[in-house]
Design an enzyme around this catalytic site. Structure first.
Site, short mmCIF file in Angstrom:
data_model
loop_
_atom_site.label_atom_id
_atom_site.label_comp_id
_atom_site.label_asym_id
_atom_site.label_seq_id
_atom_site.Cartn_x
_atom_site.Cartn_y
_atom_site.Cartn_z
N HIS A 247 25.62 -64.48 -53.71
CA HIS A 247 26.95 -63.44 -53.89
C HIS A 247 26.34 -62.06 -54.10
O HIS A 247 26.43 -61.25 -53.39
CB HIS A 247 27.59 -63.71 -55.23
CG HIS A 247 28.27 -65.28 -55.40
ND1 HIS A 247 29.46 -65.58 -54.51
CD2 HIS A 247 27.72 -66.14 -56.18
CE1 HIS A 247 29.57 -66.68 -54.88
NE2 HIS A 247 28.98 -67.09 -55.83
O1 RIB Z 1 31.25 -64.54 -58.77
C1 RIB Z 1 30.03 -64.38 -58.60
C2 RIB Z 1 29.46 -63.26 -59.68
O2 RIB Z 1 29.78 -63.74 -60.93
C3 RIB Z 1 28.06 -62.97 -59.22
O3 RIB Z 1 27.60 -61.55 -59.52
C4 RIB Z 1 27.16 -63.80 -60.39
O4 RIB Z 1 26.10 -63.32 -60.67
C5 RIB Z 1 28.14 -63.75 -61.57
O5 RIB Z 1 27.92 -62.66 -62.22
#
Ligand code: RIB
Ligand code: CA
Length: 318
Positions: A247
């Site tokens: 992500h």
């Molecule tokens: O949904 C993914 C996000 O949520 C990413 O930033 C992960 O690190 C969590 O913070």
């Protein structure tokens, strides 16, 4: 070579840590500060993880400023993701305590203000956690908005969610803050689930990271843990391997080479009402809303190019 000056607001967190490694290794980025936001774990653990990551990467003398953010979202109680990132927020690898650092830890608000106020050039903000700190800064110092080049954030989704049916974790944790940021008028690049669920790293590649020195081994161990706690998402295909989702690296990768991504300039706001769509990013995909298209929303990427970026980062930081 010109280096993009950035402030990196994050909640390490496994994928945040990999995004930090990419940013800290890059010749294209000049990290002025790292500010810590409560999300994956409590503020105390996030701050500790951030300091320890900098120590592990031999960045104690980097001159990077550290800003400690708020302990909780603007309105909601803090929700953490210990089910994904573990008790420490970085479970998996053994990360030594950074006992020799001399970082002066100020508030995120003060650090953001001082950097933006004193910078001759515009600053890019990378945000890979809940947007509490960024929202507070924009609210307290609206006159400094024009010193922000853009906000490259991981959060939200045009379609679907990962913490509820319609909401992504970072936005869901602090919808009020996210709405302030998206409604601020500051240009946004949104790495939402639409692109990050495609940014997968597979078991074979996770193992291969062990070939890239101590930093590669650290990344491999982070990803081994993160992969185990990855839950198949609404687009997952039964008959295909579901990799770990990179992500947060997308929000940094866009600044390093935007050509590996495709996206659309759209109007995006945030639903902060109670109910099933709380924390949903409302993405005007059909351009039906007569509002300024405030966000470049990413929808696809060249996955292998992202993996190569992380590999190169590991090799450079060893
Ligand atoms: O949904 C993914 C996000 O949520 C990413 O930033 C992960 O690190 C969590 O913070
Ligand atoms: Ca994060």
């Amino acid at each position: 070579m010109y280096k993009i000056p950035i402030i990196f607001d994050c909640d390490p967190g496994h994928d945040d840590a990999i995004a930090l490694i990419m940013a800290l290794s890059s010749d294209k980025l000049d990290i002025k500060a790292i500010t810590t936001t409560a999300g994956n774990q409590t503020q105390e653990k996030i701050l500790r993880n951030t300091v320890n990551i900098l120590g592990f990467l031999n960045k104690n003398d980097s001159g990077i400023m550290i800003g400690k953010g708020l302990d909780k979202p603007l309105i909601k109680d803090l929700i953490i993701a210990d089910n994904v990132h573990g008790e420490s927020g970085l479970d998996g690898p053994v990360l030594p305590e950074n006992k020799t650092h001399n970082f002066i830890i100020n508030s995120s608000l003060n650090v953001m203000k001082n950097i933006l106020e004193n910078s001759k050039e515009k600053i890019t903000i990378v945000a890979t956690g809940p947007l509490t700190n960024v929202a507070v800064f924009l609210t307290v110092y609206p006159e400094l908005k024009n010193k922000i080049e853009k906000i490259s954030l991981m959060g939200g989704a045009c379609f679907g969610g990962n913490i509820t049916s319609n909401s992504e974790f970072n936005i869901f944790v602090d919808p009020e803050a996210a709405k302030i940021v998206f409604d601020s008028g500051v240009p946004i690049v949104m790495s939402g689930l639409d692109v990050t669920l495609k940014a997968q790293v597979y078991e074979k590649e996770i193992i291969e990271f062990k070939n890239y020195g101590r930093v590669g081994t650290f990344v491999s161990e982070l990803l081994e843990f993160f992969h185990k706690t990855t839950t198949p998402h609404f687009l997952a295909k039964e008959d295909e391997e579901e990799g770990a989702h990179l992500h947060d690296p997308c929000a940094v990768a866009y600044l390093l080479d935007e050509s590996i991504f495709t996206g659309k300039q759209l109007y995006v706001t945030v639903d902060k009402n109670d109910g099933y769509s709380n924390g949903q990013t409302v993405v005007d995909y059909g351009s039906n809303i007569d509002k300024n298209k405030n966000a470049y929303v990413l929808f696809d990427l060249k996955r292998e190019a992202l993996i190569e970026m992380i590999k190169d980062a590991c090799i450079k930081l060893n």
